[in-house]
Design a protein around this motif. Structure first.
Motif, PDB file in Angstrom:
ATOM      1  N   PRO A 160     -61.813 102.898  81.472  1.00  0.00           N
ATOM      2  CA  PRO A 160     -62.802 101.930  81.694  1.00  0.00           C
ATOM      3  C   PRO A 160     -64.187 102.596  81.454  1.00  0.00           C
ATOM      4  CG  PRO A 160     -60.917 101.793  83.055  1.00  0.00           C
ATOM      5  CD  PRO A 160     -60.816 103.041  82.211  1.00  0.00           C
ATOM      6  N   LEU A 161     -64.296 103.623  81.753  1.00  0.00           N
ATOM      7  CA  LEU A 161     -65.775 104.160  81.574  1.00  0.00           C
ATOM      8  C   LEU A 161     -65.885 104.454  80.275  1.00  0.00           C
ATOM      9  CD1 LEU A 161     -68.003 105.689  82.891  1.00  0.00           C
ATOM     10  CD2 LEU A 161     -66.742 107.933  82.650  1.00  0.00           C
ATOM     11  N   GLN A 162     -65.126 104.870  79.376  1.00  0.00           N
ATOM     12  CA  GLN A 162     -65.392 104.740  77.899  1.00  0.00           C
ATOM     13  C   GLN A 162     -65.815 103.449  77.468  1.00  0.00           C
ATOM     14  OE1 GLN A 162     -61.894 106.620  76.277  1.00  0.00           O
ATOM     15  NE2 GLN A 162     -62.808 108.748  76.643  1.00  0.00           N
ATOM     16  N   HIS A 163     -65.252 102.380  77.982  1.00  0.00           N
ATOM     17  CA  HIS A 163     -65.468 101.002  77.363  1.00  0.00           C
ATOM     18  C   HIS A 163     -66.871 100.724  77.775  1.00  0.00           C
ATOM     19  CE1 HIS A 163     -63.015  97.865  75.664  1.00  0.00           C
ATOM     20  NE2 HIS A 163     -61.852  98.427  76.419  1.00  0.00           N
ATOM     21  N   ARG A 164     -67.388 101.093  78.991  1.00  0.00           N
ATOM     22  CA  ARG A 164     -68.800 100.796  79.534  1.00  0.00           C
ATOM     23  C   ARG A 164     -69.734 101.332  78.505  1.00  0.00           C
ATOM     24  NH1 ARG A 164     -66.678 100.838  84.458  1.00  0.00           N
ATOM     25  NH2 ARG A 164     -67.348 102.771  85.009  1.00  0.00           N
ATOM     26  N   HIS A 165     -69.384 102.466  77.584  1.00  0.00           N
ATOM     27  CA  HIS A 165     -70.256 103.036  76.779  1.00  0.00           C
ATOM     28  C   HIS A 165     -69.985 102.249  75.307  1.00  0.00           C
ATOM     29  CE1 HIS A 165     -71.622 106.380  79.204  1.00  0.00           C
ATOM     30  NE2 HIS A 165     -70.531 106.197  79.738  1.00  0.00           N
ATOM     31  N   VAL A 166     -69.485 101.024  75.230  1.00  0.00           N
ATOM     32  CA  VAL A 166     -69.389 100.756  73.938  1.00  0.00           C
ATOM     33  C   VAL A 166     -69.893  99.099  73.833  1.00  0.00           C
ATOM     34  CG1 VAL A 166     -67.578  99.689  72.279  1.00  0.00           C
ATOM     35  CG2 VAL A 166     -67.102 102.061  73.496  1.00  0.00           C
ATOM     36  N   HIS A 167     -70.727  99.082  72.937  1.00  0.00           N
ATOM     37  CA  HIS A 167     -71.354  97.874  72.917  1.00  0.00           C
ATOM     38  C   HIS A 167     -70.994  97.337  71.442  1.00  0.00           C
ATOM     39  CE1 HIS A 167     -74.213  99.534  75.901  1.00  0.00           C
ATOM     40  NE2 HIS A 167     -74.042 100.534  75.160  1.00  0.00           N
ATOM     41  N   LEU A 168     -70.269  96.037  71.516  1.00  0.00           N
ATOM     42  CA  LEU A 168     -69.740  95.239  70.427  1.00  0.00           C
ATOM     43  C   LEU A 168     -70.796  94.458  70.059  1.00  0.00           C
ATOM     44  CD1 LEU A 168     -66.034  94.632  71.093  1.00  0.00           C
ATOM     45  CD2 LEU A 168     -67.064  96.649  70.240  1.00  0.00           C
ATOM     46  N   LEU A 169     -71.081  94.320  68.627  1.00  0.00           N
ATOM     47  CA  LEU A 169     -71.716  93.320  67.751  1.00  0.00           C
ATOM     48  C   LEU A 169     -70.911  92.675  67.012  1.00  0.00           C
ATOM     49  CD1 LEU A 169     -75.361  95.182  67.380  1.00  0.00           C
ATOM     50  CD2 LEU A 169     -74.556  93.851  69.584  1.00  0.00           C
ATOM     51  N   GLU A 170     -70.593  91.457  67.359  1.00  0.00           N
ATOM     52  CA  GLU A 170     -69.536  91.011  66.417  1.00  0.00           C
ATOM     53  C   GLU A 170     -69.750  89.921  65.667  1.00  0.00           C
ATOM     54  OE1 GLU A 170     -65.570  90.974  67.883  1.00  0.00           O
ATOM     55  OE2 GLU A 170     -65.990  91.085  69.909  1.00  0.00           O
ATOM     56  N   GLY A 171     -71.385  89.502  65.560  1.00  0.00           N
ATOM     57  CA  GLY A 171     -71.992  88.490  64.835  1.00  0.00           C
ATOM     58  C   GLY A 171     -72.410  88.827  63.219  1.00  0.00           C
ATOM     59  N   ILE A 172     -71.935  89.880  63.099  1.00  0.00           N
ATOM     60  CA  ILE A 172     -72.447  90.410  61.670  1.00  0.00           C
ATOM     61  C   ILE A 172     -71.267  90.539  60.697  1.00  0.00           C
ATOM     62  CG2 ILE A 172     -73.594  92.367  60.366  1.00  0.00           C
ATOM     63  CD1 ILE A 172     -75.466  91.342  62.580  1.00  0.00           C
ATOM     64  N   ALA A 173     -71.643  89.872  59.214  1.00  0.00           N
ATOM     65  CA  ALA A 173     -70.500  89.745  58.618  1.00  0.00           C
ATOM     66  C   ALA A 173     -71.066  90.207  57.158  1.00  0.00           C
ATOM     67  CB  ALA A 173     -69.905  88.589  58.199  1.00  0.00           C
ATOM     68  N   GLU A 174     -71.429  91.443  56.672  1.00  0.00           N
ATOM     69  CA  GLU A 174     -71.908  92.032  55.535  1.00  0.00           C
ATOM     70  C   GLU A 174     -70.777  92.316  54.695  1.00  0.00           C
ATOM     71  OE1 GLU A 174     -75.016  92.128  54.331  1.00  0.00           O
ATOM     72  OE2 GLU A 174     -75.797  91.081  55.997  1.00  0.00           O
ATOM     73  N   ASN A 175     -70.647  91.638  53.565  1.00  0.00           N
ATOM     74  CA  ASN A 175     -69.317  91.750  52.783  1.00  0.00           C
ATOM     75  C   ASN A 175     -69.976  93.041  51.645  1.00  0.00           C
ATOM     76  OD1 ASN A 175     -66.817  91.972  52.024  1.00  0.00           O
ATOM     77  ND2 ASN A 175     -66.645  89.876  51.189  1.00  0.00           N
ATOM     78  N   VAL A 176     -70.082  94.175  51.982  1.00  0.00           N
ATOM     79  CA  VAL A 176     -70.665  95.162  50.824  1.00  0.00           C
ATOM     80  C   VAL A 176     -70.229  96.548  51.407  1.00  0.00           C
ATOM     81  CG1 VAL A 176     -72.898  95.219  51.992  1.00  0.00           C
ATOM     82  CG2 VAL A 176     -72.726  95.869  49.781  1.00  0.00           C
ATOM     83  N   SER A 177     -69.756  97.253  50.333  1.00  0.00           N
ATOM     84  CA  SER A 177     -69.479  98.472  50.583  1.00  0.00           C
ATOM     85  C   SER A 177     -70.014  99.380  49.443  1.00  0.00           C
ATOM     86  CB  SER A 177     -67.763  98.832  50.666  1.00  0.00           C
ATOM     87  OG  SER A 177     -67.400  98.809  49.485  1.00  0.00           O
ATOM     88  N   ALA A 178     -70.187 100.508  49.779  1.00  0.00           N
ATOM     89  CA  ALA A 178     -70.778 101.846  48.845  1.00  0.00           C
ATOM     90  C   ALA A 178     -69.760 102.162  47.775  1.00  0.00           C
ATOM     91  CB  ALA A 178     -71.228 102.809  49.552  1.00  0.00           C
ATOM     92  N   THR A 179     -68.425 102.043  48.289  1.00  0.00           N
ATOM     93  CA  THR A 179     -67.322 102.199  47.047  1.00  0.00           C
ATOM     94  C   THR A 179     -67.191 101.048  46.040  1.00  0.00           C
ATOM     95  OG1 THR A 179     -66.014 103.059  48.825  1.00  0.00           O
ATOM     96  CG2 THR A 179     -64.958 102.383  46.812  1.00  0.00           C
ATOM     97  N   ASN A 180     -67.685  99.938  46.638  1.00  0.00           N
ATOM     98  CA  ASN A 180     -67.458  98.778  45.267  1.00  0.00           C
ATOM     99  C   ASN A 180     -68.734  98.804  44.689  1.00  0.00           C
ATOM    100  OD1 ASN A 180     -65.027  97.991  46.368  1.00  0.00           O
ATOM    101  ND2 ASN A 180     -65.792  96.382  47.470  1.00  0.00           N
TER     102      ASN A 180
END
Ligand code: ATP
Length: 211
Positions: A160-180
């Motif tokens: 639970p403590l570790q969870h409090r140190h995590v901020h999820l930003l779920e609205g981003i959808a960037e379909n790009v990778s350096a590998t590609n």
């Protein structure tokens, strides 16, 4: 100061990197984001396509002239994760410890330290060195990435403590990778649409990622 480490290969830096750093800065009111190319990634077996000096130069170009919603925000290129003289791997736990110590020495005020990662990297966090300690050293800003679901974090077994140190930003959808992008560049394609302004010119001038 609210300061975030944004580590990565940046091989090359792309629009996805900028988008996630901006989202993190806006949502968490960050004063500074340190874009820190990593000398040697312990979990990547292949050597980077470009030398550290070129990756750092491209990061500097990528973050020039960026406008922010919050006028206090700054993006900065950092050498805190530069290659070690003995060629050993760079571990985030060491980088965050060093950052905390340097900030404490420079600045009497308390600093809030964050680390920005994409969903793919975060879901792999238990393979990172001293993963328990990572949550004590920083808050984690985790940004969604196509192909990687953040809906079930149970495999990470966060307390639970570790969870409090995590901020999820779920609205981003960037379909790009350096590998590609590296693969496309090797085939001679123009990928400027996926690169921050000026990075494509740098790649051409220095003949990077060619076949
Ligand atoms: P590669 O394909 O070479 O592995 P990459 O595109 O994943 O590279 P890195 O420089 O390794 O880029 O990524 C640095 C950080 O940025 C990582 O935490 C990664 O998860 C995150 N990241 C990179 N691209 C995206 C993206 N498109 N969306 C969300 N996060 C991303």
């Amino acid at each position: 100061m609210r300061i975030a480490l944004f580590g990565g290969s940046f091989d090359p830096p792309h629009r996805g990197h900028l988008a996630i750093a901006r989202a993190a800065a806006d949502h968490l009111q960050l004063d500074r984001v340190l874009f820190a190319p990593t000398g040697k990634q312990p979990l990547k077996t292949a050597a980077p396509g470009a030398e550290f000096a070129d990756r750092l130069a491209m990061v500097k170009i990528a973050i020039e002239n960026i406008a922010f919603t919050n006028a206090a925000t700054r993006f900065v290129a950092s050498t805190i994760d530069a290659p070690h003289p003995d060629g050993s791997a760079n571990y985030t736990v060491d980088t965050l410890s060093r950052l905390g110590n340097e900030l404490a020495a420079d600045d009497a005020e308390a600093n809030d330290i964050f680390c920005i990662v994409g969903a793919d990297a975060f879901l792999d966090l238990r393979r990172w060195r001293q993963s328990e300690l990572l949550f004590e050293l920083a808050d984690w800003i985790v940004v969604s990435r196509p192909g990687f679901s953040l809906s079930d974090l149970t495999p990470l077994a966060l307390s639970p403590l570790q969870h409090r140190h995590v901020h999820l930003l779920e609205g981003i959808a960037e379909n790009v990778s350096a590998t590609n992008l590296r693969a496309a560049l090797r085939s001679g394609l123009n990928v400027d649409d996926y690169l921050p302004t000026g990075v494509g010119d740098y790649i051409r001038q220095h003949n990077l990622y060619s076949a």
